[in-house]
Motif scaffolding. Structure first.
Motif, PDB file in Angstrom:
ATOM      1  N   ILE A  59      -0.869 102.931 -10.489  1.00 53.37           N
ATOM      2  CA  ILE A  59      -1.040 103.591 -11.958  1.00 53.37           C
ATOM      3  C   ILE A  59       0.411 104.873 -11.946  1.00 53.37           C
ATOM      4  CG2 ILE A  59      -3.259 103.337 -12.054  1.00 53.37           C
ATOM      5  CD1 ILE A  59      -3.900 106.207 -10.805  1.00 53.37           C
ATOM      6  N   PRO A  60       0.493 105.147 -13.028  1.00 48.55           N
ATOM      7  CA  PRO A  60       1.815 105.870 -13.203  1.00 48.55           C
ATOM      8  C   PRO A  60       1.508 107.316 -12.957  1.00 48.55           C
ATOM      9  CG  PRO A  60       0.766 105.528 -15.307  1.00 48.55           C
ATOM     10  CD  PRO A  60       0.253 104.984 -14.164  1.00 48.55           C
ATOM     11  N   SER A  61       1.282 107.668 -11.358  1.00 44.26           N
ATOM     12  CA  SER A  61       1.224 109.054 -11.046  1.00 44.26           C
ATOM     13  C   SER A  61       2.674 109.446 -11.005  1.00 44.26           C
ATOM     14  CB  SER A  61       0.484 108.784  -9.716  1.00 44.26           C
ATOM     15  OG  SER A  61       1.366 108.539  -8.713  1.00 44.26           O
ATOM     16  N   THR A  62       2.615 110.919 -10.950  1.00 38.35           N
ATOM     17  CA  THR A  62       4.058 111.567 -10.892  1.00 38.35           C
ATOM     18  C   THR A  62       4.700 110.781  -9.787  1.00 38.35           C
ATOM     19  OG1 THR A  62       3.496 113.465  -9.724  1.00 38.35           O
ATOM     20  CG2 THR A  62       3.583 113.420 -12.424  1.00 38.35           C
ATOM     21  N   GLU A  63       4.053 110.777  -8.457  1.00 39.20           N
ATOM     22  CA  GLU A  63       4.835 110.425  -7.085  1.00 39.20           C
ATOM     23  C   GLU A  63       5.157 108.816  -7.465  1.00 39.20           C
ATOM     24  OE1 GLU A  63       3.157 110.397  -2.881  1.00 39.20           O
ATOM     25  OE2 GLU A  63       2.344 108.877  -3.832  1.00 39.20           O
ATOM     26  N   ALA A  64       4.448 107.764  -8.047  1.00 43.91           N
ATOM     27  CA  ALA A  64       4.829 106.540  -8.358  1.00 43.91           C
ATOM     28  C   ALA A  64       5.952 106.451  -9.321  1.00 43.91           C
ATOM     29  CB  ALA A  64       3.560 105.844  -8.715  1.00 43.91           C
ATOM     30  N   LEU A  65       6.081 107.429 -10.271  1.00 48.91           N
ATOM     31  CA  LEU A  65       6.909 107.446 -11.428  1.00 48.91           C
ATOM     32  C   LEU A  65       8.458 107.837 -10.713  1.00 48.91           C
ATOM     33  CD1 LEU A  65       5.309 108.982 -14.415  1.00 48.91           C
ATOM     34  CD2 LEU A  65       6.138 106.566 -14.011  1.00 48.91           C
ATOM     35  N   VAL A  72      11.150 113.293 -13.203  1.00 47.56           N
ATOM     36  CA  VAL A  72       9.859 113.856 -13.476  1.00 47.56           C
ATOM     37  C   VAL A  72      10.426 115.431 -12.845  1.00 47.56           C
ATOM     38  CG1 VAL A  72       8.156 112.113 -13.210  1.00 47.56           C
ATOM     39  CG2 VAL A  72       8.970 113.206 -11.145  1.00 47.56           C
ATOM     40  N   ASN A  73       9.749 116.369 -13.547  1.00 46.79           N
ATOM     41  CA  ASN A  73       9.948 117.688 -13.205  1.00 46.79           C
ATOM     42  C   ASN A  73       9.544 118.076 -11.785  1.00 46.79           C
ATOM     43  OD1 ASN A  73      11.087 118.268 -15.618  1.00 46.79           O
ATOM     44  ND2 ASN A  73       9.055 118.990 -16.506  1.00 46.79           N
ATOM     45  N   SER A  74       8.127 117.606 -11.461  1.00 42.80           N
ATOM     46  CA  SER A  74       7.700 117.586 -10.094  1.00 42.80           C
ATOM     47  C   SER A  74       6.681 116.656  -9.797  1.00 42.80           C
ATOM     48  CB  SER A  74       7.155 119.236 -10.231  1.00 42.80           C
ATOM     49  OG  SER A  74       6.104 119.283  -9.017  1.00 42.80           O
ATOM     50  N   THR A  75       6.543 116.292  -8.367  1.00 33.51           N
ATOM     51  CA  THR A  75       5.781 115.521  -8.024  1.00 33.51           C
ATOM     52  C   THR A  75       4.301 115.858  -7.504  1.00 33.51           C
ATOM     53  OG1 THR A  75       6.401 115.315  -5.899  1.00 33.51           O
ATOM     54  CG2 THR A  75       7.408 113.666  -7.555  1.00 33.51           C
ATOM     55  N   THR A  76       4.236 117.340  -7.554  1.00 36.85           N
ATOM     56  CA  THR A  76       3.078 117.940  -7.448  1.00 36.85           C
ATOM     57  C   THR A  76       2.047 117.639  -8.536  1.00 36.85           C
ATOM     58  OG1 THR A  76       4.254 119.862  -6.363  1.00 36.85           O
ATOM     59  CG2 THR A  76       2.041 120.436  -6.970  1.00 36.85           C
ATOM     60  N   CYS A  77       0.797 117.506  -7.945  1.00 35.91           N
ATOM     61  CA  CYS A  77      -0.470 117.402  -9.031  1.00 35.91           C
ATOM     62  C   CYS A  77      -0.671 118.497  -9.765  1.00 35.91           C
ATOM     63  CB  CYS A  77      -1.730 117.357  -7.987  1.00 35.91           C
ATOM     64  SG  CYS A  77      -3.279 117.054  -8.952  1.00 35.91           S
ATOM     65  N   CYS A  78      -0.599 118.114 -11.121  1.00 37.12           N
ATOM     66  CA  CYS A  78      -0.892 119.134 -12.190  1.00 37.12           C
ATOM     67  C   CYS A  78      -2.236 119.713 -12.291  1.00 37.12           C
ATOM     68  CB  CYS A  78      -0.416 118.558 -13.527  1.00 37.12           C
ATOM     69  SG  CYS A  78      -1.579 117.303 -14.145  1.00 37.12           S
ATOM     70  N   VAL A  90      -4.917 111.926  -7.355  1.00 34.59           N
ATOM     71  CA  VAL A  90      -5.277 112.043  -8.681  1.00 34.59           C
ATOM     72  C   VAL A  90      -6.588 111.895  -9.074  1.00 34.59           C
ATOM     73  CG1 VAL A  90      -4.395 110.123  -9.893  1.00 34.59           C
ATOM     74  CG2 VAL A  90      -4.154 112.476 -10.872  1.00 34.59           C
ATOM     75  N   LEU A  91      -7.248 110.721  -8.490  1.00 33.43           N
ATOM     76  CA  LEU A  91      -8.547 110.032  -8.759  1.00 33.43           C
ATOM     77  C   LEU A  91      -9.721 110.658  -7.910  1.00 33.43           C
ATOM     78  CD1 LEU A  91      -7.390 106.516  -9.942  1.00 33.43           C
ATOM     79  CD2 LEU A  91      -7.816 108.420 -11.530  1.00 33.43           C
ATOM     80  N   THR A  92      -9.515 110.848  -6.779  1.00 27.38           N
ATOM     81  CA  THR A  92     -10.232 111.205  -5.926  1.00 27.38           C
ATOM     82  C   THR A  92     -10.118 112.358  -5.030  1.00 27.38           C
ATOM     83  OG1 THR A  92      -9.422 109.717  -4.134  1.00 27.38           O
ATOM     84  CG2 THR A  92     -11.244 108.678  -5.726  1.00 27.38           C
ATOM     85  N   ASN A  93      -8.946 113.002  -4.822  1.00 34.55           N
ATOM     86  CA  ASN A  93      -9.079 114.026  -3.791  1.00 34.55           C
ATOM     87  C   ASN A  93      -8.709 115.311  -4.246  1.00 34.55           C
ATOM     88  OD1 ASN A  93      -9.189 111.965  -1.878  1.00 34.55           O
ATOM     89  ND2 ASN A  93      -7.137 111.620  -1.637  1.00 34.55           N
ATOM     90  N   PHE A  94      -8.267 115.863  -5.507  1.00 28.36           N
ATOM     91  CA  PHE A  94      -7.998 116.962  -5.700  1.00 28.36           C
ATOM     92  C   PHE A  94      -9.484 117.813  -5.982  1.00 28.36           C
ATOM     93  CE2 PHE A  94      -8.145 115.465 -10.189  1.00 28.36           C
ATOM     94  CZ  PHE A  94      -8.792 116.153 -10.846  1.00 28.36           C
ATOM     95  N   SER A  95      -9.252 119.177  -5.449  1.00 28.17           N
ATOM     96  CA  SER A  95     -10.539 119.860  -5.332  1.00 28.17           C
ATOM     97  C   SER A  95     -11.530 119.845  -6.525  1.00 28.17           C
ATOM     98  CB  SER A  95     -10.098 121.232  -4.935  1.00 28.17           C
ATOM     99  OG  SER A  95      -9.181 121.944  -6.076  1.00 28.17           O
TER     100      SER A  95
END
Length: 181
Positions: A59-65, A72-78, A90-95
């Motif tokens: 899926i097109p996460s910023t890391e994959a893109l 991309v400006n940043s690969t950090t989770c928005c 992005v789908l299971t791990n952020f707080s």
């Protein structure tokens, strides 16, 4: 035989092409550590396809893109701002998603029916992805309770209009997603 060319599908013993045979072949190509993927007919095809791609980490996460050379400006989770935005993160791990996942695992709390439960899992992942996209593209942060509401309404509409359950009442559905089984 067609014009001197023998058209045989190597996926079946009869040589006839079957979508199911191709799907089984594709499922076996998916890495072992992510579990088996199942198409759920009550779930829209775009969601089934999204889940299939997510299970492959495609899926097109910023890391994959960024890996594919997209600027991309940043690969950090928005959503959380703490880690790289990988498909798993992005789908299971952020707080803030843990409350949504807890909600999904307890919703209804009746004996679980496998197909419906799988549909609920797909609705959870689909709505997490949609909330991420709201944040990325519209700069809107969705509260976890809003995501929970979207999961309930998404599953309700999928089951009501795509499933075999005939007369589902909204008030009963909100309490028990296994109603009508």
């Amino acid at each position: 035989m067609n014009g001197g060319v023998d058209w045989r599908c190597p996926l079946t013993t009869t040589g006839d092409y079957q979508v199911n045979a191709l799907r089984k072949k594709l499922d076996n190509c998916i890495p072992v550590n992510i579990g088996r993927f199942e198409w759920v007919k009550e779930v829209p095809i775009k969601v089934n396809t999204f889940i299939w791609r997510a299970k492959q980490g495609r899926i097109p996460s910023t890391e994959a893109l960024a890996t594919r050379g997209v600027n991309v400006n940043s690969t950090t989770c928005c959503q959380c701002g703490d880690e790289e935005e990988s498909p798993d993160h992005v789908l299971t791990n952020f707080s803030s998603i843990h409350g949504v996942l807890d909600f999904a695992s307890n919703w209804g709390n009746w004996p679980k029916k496998r197909r419906r439960l799988l549909g609920i899992c797909y609705a959870v992942v689909w709505n997490i992805w949609k909330s991420r996209n709201e944040r990325v593209f519209n700069k809107k942060r969705m509260h976890p309770s809003k995501v929970e509401d979207l999961i309930i309404s998404t599953m309700y509409s999928w089951e009501k209009y795509r499933g075999k359950t005939e007369a589902i009442r909204w008030s009963e559905w909100c309490l028990n997603p296994f109603i009508g089984l």
